[in-house]
Design a protein around this motif. Sequence first.
Motif, PDB file in Angstrom:
ATOM      1  N   GLU A  97      13.379   2.529  -4.613  1.00  0.00           N
ATOM      2  CA  GLU A  97      12.353   2.611  -5.652  1.00  0.00           C
ATOM      3  C   GLU A  97      11.376   1.447  -5.515  1.00  0.00           C
ATOM      4  OE1 GLU A  97      11.950   2.427 -10.534  1.00  0.00           O
ATOM      5  OE2 GLU A  97      13.903   2.848  -9.618  1.00  0.00           O
ATOM      6  N   VAL A  98      10.086   1.775  -5.511  1.00  0.00           N
ATOM      7  CA  VAL A  98       9.042   0.756  -5.388  1.00  0.00           C
ATOM      8  C   VAL A  98       8.435   0.506  -6.766  1.00  0.00           C
ATOM      9  CG1 VAL A  98       6.872   0.125  -4.273  1.00  0.00           C
ATOM     10  CG2 VAL A  98       8.590   1.436  -3.009  1.00  0.00           C
ATOM     11  N   ALA A  99       8.532  -0.737  -7.233  1.00  0.00           N
ATOM     12  CA  ALA A  99       8.080  -1.065  -8.586  1.00  0.00           C
ATOM     13  C   ALA A  99       6.575  -1.275  -8.659  1.00  0.00           C
ATOM     14  CB  ALA A  99       8.803  -2.318  -9.085  1.00  0.00           C
ATOM     15  N   VAL A 100       5.969  -1.815  -7.598  1.00  0.00           N
ATOM     16  CA  VAL A 100       4.550  -2.186  -7.643  1.00  0.00           C
ATOM     17  C   VAL A 100       3.857  -1.775  -6.351  1.00  0.00           C
ATOM     18  CG1 VAL A 100       2.898  -4.108  -7.791  1.00  0.00           C
ATOM     19  CG2 VAL A 100       5.002  -4.164  -9.152  1.00  0.00           C
ATOM     20  N   ILE A 101       2.729  -1.041  -6.489  1.00  0.00           N
ATOM     21  CA  ILE A 101       1.829  -0.738  -5.371  1.00  0.00           C
ATOM     22  C   ILE A 101       0.426  -1.076  -5.856  1.00  0.00           C
ATOM     23  CG2 ILE A 101       1.035   0.987  -3.707  1.00  0.00           C
ATOM     24  CD1 ILE A 101       3.429   2.726  -4.575  1.00  0.00           C
ATOM     25  N   PRO A 102      -0.265  -2.026  -5.237  1.00  0.00           N
ATOM     26  CA  PRO A 102      -1.592  -2.415  -5.719  1.00  0.00           C
ATOM     27  C   PRO A 102      -2.657  -1.372  -5.392  1.00  0.00           C
ATOM     28  CG  PRO A 102      -1.112  -3.544  -3.688  1.00  0.00           C
ATOM     29  CD  PRO A 102       0.131  -2.781  -4.041  1.00  0.00           C
ATOM     30  N   SER A 103      -3.765  -1.443  -6.103  1.00  0.00           N
ATOM     31  CA  SER A 103      -4.882  -0.538  -5.823  1.00  0.00           C
ATOM     32  C   SER A 103      -5.670  -1.011  -4.604  1.00  0.00           C
ATOM     33  CB  SER A 103      -5.809  -0.440  -7.037  1.00  0.00           C
ATOM     34  OG  SER A 103      -6.228  -1.724  -7.450  1.00  0.00           O
ATOM     35  N   ASP A 104      -5.741  -2.336  -4.373  1.00  0.00           N
ATOM     36  CA  ASP A 104      -6.334  -2.892  -3.149  1.00  0.00           C
ATOM     37  C   ASP A 104      -5.205  -3.226  -2.192  1.00  0.00           C
ATOM     38  OD1 ASP A 104      -8.923  -2.745  -4.000  1.00  0.00           O
ATOM     39  OD2 ASP A 104      -8.997  -4.804  -4.760  1.00  0.00           O
ATOM     40  N   TYR A 105      -5.259  -2.629  -1.005  1.00  0.00           N
ATOM     41  CA  TYR A 105      -4.115  -2.716  -0.100  1.00  0.00           C
ATOM     42  C   TYR A 105      -4.158  -3.975   0.762  1.00  0.00           C
ATOM     43  CZ  TYR A 105      -4.370   2.162  -1.509  1.00  0.00           C
ATOM     44  OH  TYR A 105      -4.474   3.325  -2.239  1.00  0.00           O
ATOM     45  N   VAL A 106      -4.297  -5.116   0.109  1.00  0.00           N
ATOM     46  CA  VAL A 106      -4.248  -6.416   0.780  1.00  0.00           C
ATOM     47  C   VAL A 106      -3.442  -7.359  -0.101  1.00  0.00           C
ATOM     48  CG1 VAL A 106      -6.398  -6.190   2.076  1.00  0.00           C
ATOM     49  CG2 VAL A 106      -6.468  -7.054  -0.262  1.00  0.00           C
ATOM     50  N   ALA A 107      -3.119  -8.528   0.439  1.00  0.00           N
ATOM     51  CA  ALA A 107      -2.275  -9.479  -0.285  1.00  0.00           C
ATOM     52  C   ALA A 107      -2.855  -9.842  -1.643  1.00  0.00           C
ATOM     53  CB  ALA A 107      -2.077 -10.732   0.569  1.00  0.00           C
ATOM     54  N   GLU A 108      -4.187 -10.018  -1.687  1.00  0.00           N
ATOM     55  CA  GLU A 108      -4.820 -10.413  -2.955  1.00  0.00           C
ATOM     56  C   GLU A 108      -4.653  -9.336  -4.023  1.00  0.00           C
ATOM     57  OE1 GLU A 108      -6.631 -12.788   0.325  1.00  0.00           O
ATOM     58  OE2 GLU A 108      -6.035 -10.697   0.040  1.00  0.00           O
ATOM     59  N   GLY A 109      -4.738  -8.067  -3.612  1.00  0.00           N
ATOM     60  CA  GLY A 109      -4.543  -6.971  -4.556  1.00  0.00           C
ATOM     61  C   GLY A 109      -3.121  -6.920  -5.064  1.00  0.00           C
ATOM     62  N   LEU A 110      -2.181  -7.213  -4.197  1.00  0.00           N
ATOM     63  CA  LEU A 110      -0.779  -7.236  -4.597  1.00  0.00           C
ATOM     64  C   LEU A 110      -0.525  -8.342  -5.618  1.00  0.00           C
ATOM     65  CD1 LEU A 110       2.044  -6.055  -4.166  1.00  0.00           C
ATOM     66  CD2 LEU A 110       2.354  -7.672  -2.290  1.00  0.00           C
ATOM     67  N   GLY A 130       0.825  -1.204   0.000  1.00  0.00           N
ATOM     68  CA  GLY A 130       0.000   0.000   0.000  1.00  0.00           C
ATOM     69  C   GLY A 130       0.856   1.250   0.000  1.00  0.00           C
ATOM     70  N   PRO A 131       0.222   2.426  -0.105  1.00  0.00           N
ATOM     71  CA  PRO A 131       0.968   3.683  -0.237  1.00  0.00           C
ATOM     72  C   PRO A 131       1.795   4.047   0.986  1.00  0.00           C
ATOM     73  CG  PRO A 131      -1.398   4.103  -0.020  1.00  0.00           C
ATOM     74  CD  PRO A 131      -1.237   2.640  -0.210  1.00  0.00           C
ATOM     75  N   LYS A 132       1.314   3.724   2.184  1.00  0.00           N
ATOM     76  CA  LYS A 132       2.081   4.044   3.396  1.00  0.00           C
ATOM     77  C   LYS A 132       3.360   3.206   3.442  1.00  0.00           C
ATOM     78  CE  LYS A 132      -0.799   6.886   5.596  1.00  0.00           C
ATOM     79  NZ  LYS A 132      -0.449   8.292   5.898  1.00  0.00           N
ATOM     80  N   THR A 133       3.223   1.937   3.085  1.00  0.00           N
ATOM     81  CA  THR A 133       4.396   1.059   3.052  1.00  0.00           C
ATOM     82  C   THR A 133       5.378   1.533   1.979  1.00  0.00           C
ATOM     83  OG1 THR A 133       2.986  -0.779   3.746  1.00  0.00           O
ATOM     84  CG2 THR A 133       5.143  -1.348   2.850  1.00  0.00           C
ATOM     85  N   ALA A 134       4.848   1.907   0.832  1.00  0.00           N
ATOM     86  CA  ALA A 134       5.698   2.430  -0.249  1.00  0.00           C
ATOM     87  C   ALA A 134       6.412   3.708   0.182  1.00  0.00           C
ATOM     88  CB  ALA A 134       4.855   2.690  -1.492  1.00  0.00           C
ATOM     89  N   GLN A 135       5.696   4.581   0.873  1.00  0.00           N
ATOM     90  CA  GLN A 135       6.287   5.841   1.344  1.00  0.00           C
ATOM     91  C   GLN A 135       7.432   5.584   2.317  1.00  0.00           C
ATOM     92  OE1 GLN A 135       3.439   8.442   3.210  1.00  0.00           O
ATOM     93  NE2 GLN A 135       4.897  10.089   3.494  1.00  0.00           N
TER      94      GLN A 135
END
Length: 264
Positions: A114-127, A101-106
């Motif tokens: 550099e963060v390559a992937v941030i999912p739109s749903d902030y759970v494992a399934e979204g990732l 999620g965005p907080k983890t990416a931040q």
Amino acid sequence: MTAVGSRGPLTGKQIMVTRARSQVQELVDKIEHLGGEAYAFPLLKMIPPADNTRLDEAIAELSSYEWVIFTSVNGVRFFLDRMQQLEVGLQAFAGRIAAVGPKTAQALTSHGLEVAVIPSDYVAEGLLASLHEQLRPGQRVLLPRADIARKALPAELQERGLAVTEVDVYHTVIDASLAPEAAKELQQGRIDVILFTSSSTVTHFIQAMSPYATPGWLDQVRIACIGPITADTARQNGLVVDVVASEYTVDGLLEALLENLGGN
């Protein structure tokens, strides 16, 4: 969230916040910004593992992983702290980094990673959905996580043929020191809403409150959960859930609560 002044949409509401001690202030500040009164009841403490052997081995082999996937801000903090203690530089990240999620990416980008992937749903399934096209069988994946983290993500990655290494970077333990005082607030009807931001906060709340719970003692309290997984845990523990955020963030939780309060 926009500034709302001293008389905001949460004016007159006392809201119990059950996050970890290290994270509780952010949510308290947001509630007060919206005019509410926050009652901090931190239930969790994060501590380093008693044995760092597997974590240290993973850090020593960091450059050999095609992916490093972080699922929480705390995971980032404890992992990078341990790297620093071992005097391993950030250049050891040779593969790609994903954040749930965005907080983890931040938390990662604030260190220049550099963060390559941030999912739109902030759970494992979204990732998993976001990573789908980029994962290849045989790739090495490192998951630095909590000792109580869900198993859905590593299980699915292994099913797709990836070589997954899970390491505990921190342990979550209960902190029930404020339970008697918190129970009194609830029993005397001074709490309007309890916010749960993870399944572990629910289970620790139930455990901490078991000596004080009485039939119907939460009937007049709204229960608000950060997402469906947390809500399911709450229901399994006998709680009636009134609010479930559709965006699984603190801001999403508060937005869902405001919507619920506006309709009542």
